[in-house]
Design a protein around this motif. Structure first.
Motif, PDB file in Angstrom:
ATOM      1  N   CYS A 334       0.991  -1.204   0.027  1.00  0.00           N
ATOM      2  CA  CYS A 334      -0.076  -0.022   0.252  1.00  0.00           C
ATOM      3  C   CYS A 334       0.726   1.226   0.056  1.00  0.00           C
ATOM      4  O   CYS A 334       0.264   2.487  -0.195  1.00  0.00           O
ATOM      5  N   HIS A 335       2.143   1.012   0.120  1.00  0.00           N
ATOM      6  CA  HIS A 335       3.198   2.355   0.177  1.00  0.00           C
ATOM      7  C   HIS A 335       3.203   2.912  -1.457  1.00  0.00           C
ATOM      8  O   HIS A 335       3.111   2.311  -2.469  1.00  0.00           O
ATOM      9  N   ALA A 336       2.916   4.094  -1.187  1.00  0.00           N
ATOM     10  CA  ALA A 336       3.003   4.849  -2.630  1.00  0.00           C
ATOM     11  C   ALA A 336       3.975   4.603  -3.712  1.00  0.00           C
ATOM     12  O   ALA A 336       4.103   4.722  -4.771  1.00  0.00           O
ATOM     13  N   SER A 337       5.335   4.132  -3.004  1.00  0.00           N
ATOM     14  CA  SER A 337       6.601   3.952  -3.878  1.00  0.00           C
ATOM     15  C   SER A 337       6.322   2.636  -4.742  1.00  0.00           C
ATOM     16  O   SER A 337       7.083   2.613  -5.684  1.00  0.00           O
ATOM     17  N   ILE A 338       5.524   1.840  -4.404  1.00  0.00           N
ATOM     18  CA  ILE A 338       5.447   0.449  -4.926  1.00  0.00           C
ATOM     19  C   ILE A 338       4.955   0.551  -6.146  1.00  0.00           C
ATOM     20  O   ILE A 338       3.514   0.981  -6.491  1.00  0.00           O
ATOM     21  N   GLY A 339       5.210  -0.073  -7.380  1.00  0.00           N
ATOM     22  CA  GLY A 339       4.659   0.055  -8.449  1.00  0.00           C
ATOM     23  C   GLY A 339       4.427  -1.278  -9.194  1.00  0.00           C
ATOM     24  O   GLY A 339       3.848  -1.449 -10.231  1.00  0.00           O
ATOM     25  N   GLY A 340       4.995  -2.334  -8.455  1.00  0.00           N
ATOM     26  CA  GLY A 340       4.716  -3.572  -9.078  1.00  0.00           C
ATOM     27  C   GLY A 340       5.043  -4.678  -8.073  1.00  0.00           C
ATOM     28  O   GLY A 340       5.735  -4.592  -6.883  1.00  0.00           O
ATOM     29  N   PHE A 341       4.455  -5.973  -8.165  1.00  0.00           N
ATOM     30  CA  PHE A 341       4.572  -6.886  -7.118  1.00  0.00           C
ATOM     31  C   PHE A 341       4.885  -8.419  -7.739  1.00  0.00           C
ATOM     32  O   PHE A 341       4.159  -8.876  -8.622  1.00  0.00           O
ATOM     33  N   TRP A 342       6.249  -8.842  -7.653  1.00  0.00           N
ATOM     34  CA  TRP A 342       6.548  -9.989  -8.319  1.00  0.00           C
ATOM     35  C   TRP A 342       6.368 -11.067  -7.326  1.00  0.00           C
ATOM     36  O   TRP A 342       6.775 -11.336  -6.267  1.00  0.00           O
ATOM     37  N   SER A 343       5.205 -12.246  -7.772  1.00  0.00           N
ATOM     38  CA  SER A 343       4.598 -12.733  -6.845  1.00  0.00           C
ATOM     39  C   SER A 343       4.561 -14.263  -7.188  1.00  0.00           C
ATOM     40  O   SER A 343       4.327 -14.730  -8.488  1.00  0.00           O
ATOM     41  N   HIS A 344       4.572 -15.272  -6.188  1.00  0.00           N
ATOM     42  CA  HIS A 344       4.129 -16.593  -6.540  1.00  0.00           C
ATOM     43  C   HIS A 344       2.804 -16.811  -6.744  1.00  0.00           C
ATOM     44  O   HIS A 344       2.337 -17.802  -7.145  1.00  0.00           O
ATOM     45  N   CYS A 345       1.864 -15.996  -6.348  1.00  0.00           N
ATOM     46  CA  CYS A 345       0.731 -15.925  -6.675  1.00  0.00           C
ATOM     47  C   CYS A 345      -0.350 -16.675  -5.740  1.00  0.00           C
ATOM     48  O   CYS A 345      -1.265 -17.502  -5.920  1.00  0.00           O
ATOM     49  N   GLY A 346       0.188 -17.010  -4.409  1.00  0.00           N
ATOM     50  CA  GLY A 346      -0.605 -17.573  -3.356  1.00  0.00           C
ATOM     51  C   GLY A 346      -1.812 -16.473  -3.309  1.00  0.00           C
ATOM     52  O   GLY A 346      -1.845 -15.410  -3.309  1.00  0.00           O
ATOM     53  N   TRP A 347      -2.955 -17.264  -2.847  1.00  0.00           N
ATOM     54  CA  TRP A 347      -4.402 -16.570  -2.737  1.00  0.00           C
ATOM     55  C   TRP A 347      -4.237 -15.251  -2.050  1.00  0.00           C
ATOM     56  O   TRP A 347      -4.689 -14.150  -2.293  1.00  0.00           O
ATOM     57  N   ASN A 348      -3.750 -15.192  -0.702  1.00  0.00           N
ATOM     58  CA  ASN A 348      -3.631 -14.122   0.117  1.00  0.00           C
ATOM     59  C   ASN A 348      -2.623 -13.187  -0.463  1.00  0.00           C
ATOM     60  O   ASN A 348      -3.141 -12.005  -0.448  1.00  0.00           O
ATOM     61  N   SER A 349      -1.741 -13.427  -1.119  1.00  0.00           N
ATOM     62  CA  SER A 349      -0.775 -12.385  -1.842  1.00  0.00           C
ATOM     63  C   SER A 349      -1.795 -11.859  -2.762  1.00  0.00           C
ATOM     64  O   SER A 349      -1.503 -10.732  -3.048  1.00  0.00           O
ATOM     65  N   THR A 350      -2.263 -12.643  -3.665  1.00  0.00           N
ATOM     66  CA  THR A 350      -3.051 -12.050  -4.761  1.00  0.00           C
ATOM     67  C   THR A 350      -4.074 -11.040  -4.335  1.00  0.00           C
ATOM     68  O   THR A 350      -3.972  -9.974  -4.748  1.00  0.00           O
ATOM     69  N   LEU A 351      -4.887 -11.533  -3.175  1.00  0.00           N
ATOM     70  CA  LEU A 351      -5.675 -10.622  -2.756  1.00  0.00           C
ATOM     71  C   LEU A 351      -4.945  -9.252  -1.913  1.00  0.00           C
ATOM     72  O   LEU A 351      -5.668  -8.206  -2.329  1.00  0.00           O
ATOM     73  N   GLU A 352      -4.063  -9.070  -1.582  1.00  0.00           N
ATOM     74  CA  GLU A 352      -3.191  -8.214  -1.094  1.00  0.00           C
ATOM     75  C   GLU A 352      -2.777  -7.158  -2.071  1.00  0.00           C
ATOM     76  O   GLU A 352      -3.090  -5.895  -2.157  1.00  0.00           O
ATOM     77  N   ALA A 353      -2.617  -7.809  -3.307  1.00  0.00           N
ATOM     78  CA  ALA A 353      -2.229  -6.856  -4.488  1.00  0.00           C
ATOM     79  C   ALA A 353      -3.364  -6.326  -4.982  1.00  0.00           C
ATOM     80  O   ALA A 353      -3.315  -5.060  -5.365  1.00  0.00           O
ATOM     81  N   VAL A 354      -4.591  -7.111  -4.985  1.00  0.00           N
ATOM     82  CA  VAL A 354      -5.755  -6.499  -5.663  1.00  0.00           C
ATOM     83  C   VAL A 354      -6.215  -5.197  -4.519  1.00  0.00           C
ATOM     84  O   VAL A 354      -6.390  -4.402  -5.068  1.00  0.00           O
ATOM     85  N   TYR A 355      -6.269  -5.535  -3.432  1.00  0.00           N
ATOM     86  CA  TYR A 355      -6.551  -4.494  -2.292  1.00  0.00           C
ATOM     87  C   TYR A 355      -5.690  -3.134  -2.543  1.00  0.00           C
ATOM     88  O   TYR A 355      -6.035  -1.937  -2.393  1.00  0.00           O
ATOM     89  N   ALA A 356      -4.490  -3.376  -2.436  1.00  0.00           N
ATOM     90  CA  ALA A 356      -3.458  -2.280  -2.922  1.00  0.00           C
ATOM     91  C   ALA A 356      -3.372  -1.577  -4.157  1.00  0.00           C
ATOM     92  O   ALA A 356      -2.846  -0.489  -4.278  1.00  0.00           O
TER      93      ALA A 356
END
Length: 462
Positions: A334-356
């Motif tokens: 959720c920090h303003a400096s983050i522009g992308g997420f390299w992820s293994h795509c676990g469901w919790n991580s996916t939801l966190e990226a969507v929320y942010a």
């Protein structure tokens, strides 16, 4: 400092009409996080509830010092299963241990509880939970910790198998079934993978024996899937997601992470690629070497949560990167400096990226990560694929993504000015608004959680 038992003494001393929920998570990081977040949401909605959260002694050691509401307490069972630290070494053996070794100590624990149990919220991967509850006449709510799409696909496979249309032992006869193809099952249909699939079908069958089904997803993220499930599934279904700790973002970050947040504060807006490949299975060492070299050579700013071989990044990172062993992932995303997420795509991580509202570079390894990545790239169109698709022949190695390819991919993904990048980030922003609207007062997840509380606890008290 008060113990878990001390902090709930007042609740325990109340009349037996108090709602007492037992939470029974599957002992894996993603499952436990989803269950704890659900319990915290219940606690916020219904402060007079008492929640007993059952974990192994090892897991209590991992999370016993974490902050939680006063009305959530831990109860432990012995460490009769392989350690969380090594379970990836023999995943099938770990599943079998959970299935065979924890039921008896959990039963004994339930029988020792002084406060009568109103309901059990159980991860369906603890397949014996419904049997234990049925023997005590306790209603069960199954908490599905993955996407509704994965549940729907497994339900479809289980139905075909029951009708004799799907010989699990002869994968070549499965044909071109669209739902099976959508799940991308060939990645897990060989060796232990086929046995794990059979266990997953037992998980689906256990849900039939529950009285309620709660989903960690958001209705608006998978509306057609939920509509189809509600039309053909007998249990009431309550999508309450995202099952992430968004309700704790208003708290101040821990002071021992000031260096991390100071570094993020010093970076330009949307310039940092956040990299975290999960806490369980790993990609090959050869592929990790290519990823490390590619990220470093890309020139992109990055924050990397490193473990194992990736820890070598700490040497020679320079000014462009920061490597840490752990961080509050949702707060960072959720920090303003983050522009992308390299992820293994676990469901919790996916939801966190969507929320942010952050786009995703997908790097799935196993299980539901693969259909999650497909949803991110092909359905939601808020990400790009890193790894090449696995070959469908048994034991055939996938092609390495080279460092040169990774340089190009990262540079393209983090290009904020390209037409592709702008459109992807706009879709991510729209999905973020959808997700945050669902948890707002009167949104679908907020309403579903209220309905669940009314349906379950009104019936158990009256």
């Amino acid at each position: 400092m008060k113990s878990d038992m001390d902090s709930t003494r007042e609740l325990e001393s109340r009349p037996t009409s108090v709602c007492h929920v037992v939470a029974l998570p599957y002992p894996g990081r993603g499952h436990i996080n989803a269950m704890m977040n659900f319990c915290k949401l219940l606690s916020l909605k219904k402060p007079d509830i008492l929640i007993t959260f059952i974990v192994t002694e090892e897991w209590h050691g991992f999370m016993g010092s974490d902050q939680k509401p006063h009305n959530i307490r831990f109860a432990t069972v012995p460490n009769l299963i392989p350690s969380e630290l090594v379970r990836a070494n023999d995943f099938l053996g770990f599943l079998e241990a959970v299935d065979t070794k924890l039921e008896a100590p959990v039963e004994q624990l339930l029988d020792r509880l002084e406060q009568p149990v109103s309901a059990i919220v159980a991860d369906p991967f603890v397949v014996w939970a419904t049997r234990v509850a049925s023997g005590r006449n306790i209603p069960v709510a199954s908490l599905w910790p993955m996407s509704a799409s994965v549940f729907s696909a497994l339900l479809h496979i289980e139905t075909l198998e029951q009708k004799g249309y799907l010989p699990l032992n002869n994968v070549s006869e499965w044909g071109d079934d669209e739902v099976i193809a959508d799940l991308d099952l060939p990645t897990v249909l060989y060796g232990d993978g086929l046995q794990i699939l059979k266990m997953n079908l037992e998980v689906v069958r256990s849900i039939y024996k529950a009285q309620y089904l709660v989903s960690s997803s958001v209705y608006e993220l998978e509306p057609q899937v939920f509509d189809n499930l509600k039309a053909k599934f007998a249990l009431p279904i309550y999508p309450f997601g995202p099952s992430i700790p968004y309700f704790e973002l208003s708290k101040s970050p821990p002071t021992n992470h000031n260096h991390l947040y100071n570094w993020l504060d010093s970076q330009p807006k949307h310039s940092v690629l956040y990299i975290s490949l999960g806490s369980f299975l790993s990609i090959s060492k050869a592929q990790m070497d290519e990823i490390i070299a590619g990220v470093q050579n890309s020139g992109a700013r990055f924050l990397w949560v490193a473990r194992g071989d990736a820890s070598k990044l700490k040497d020679g990172v320079g000014d462009n990167g920061l490597v840490v062993s752990w961080c509050d992932q949702l707060r960072v995303l959720c920090h303003a400096s983050i522009g992308g997420f390299w992820s293994h795509c676990g469901w919790n991580s996916t939801l966190e990226a969507v929320y942010a509202g952050v786009p995703i570079l997908t790097c799935p390894i196993f299980g539901d990560q693969i259909p999650n990545a497909k949803k991110i790239v092909e359905d939601w169109k808020i990400g790009c694929r890193v790894l090449k698709k696995k070959k469908k022949k048994e034991f055939e190695e996938e092609d390495l993504v080279t460092r040169e390819e990774i340089v190009q991919l990262v540079q393209r993904f983090m290009d904020l000015e390209s037409k592709e990048g702008k459109e992807m980030r706009e879709r991510a922003k729209q999905l973020q608004e959808t997700c945050q609207g669902a948890i707002a007062k009167g949104g679908s997840s907020d309403t579903n959680l209220d309905a669940f509380i009314k349906d379950v606890f009104h019936k158990t008290i009256n």
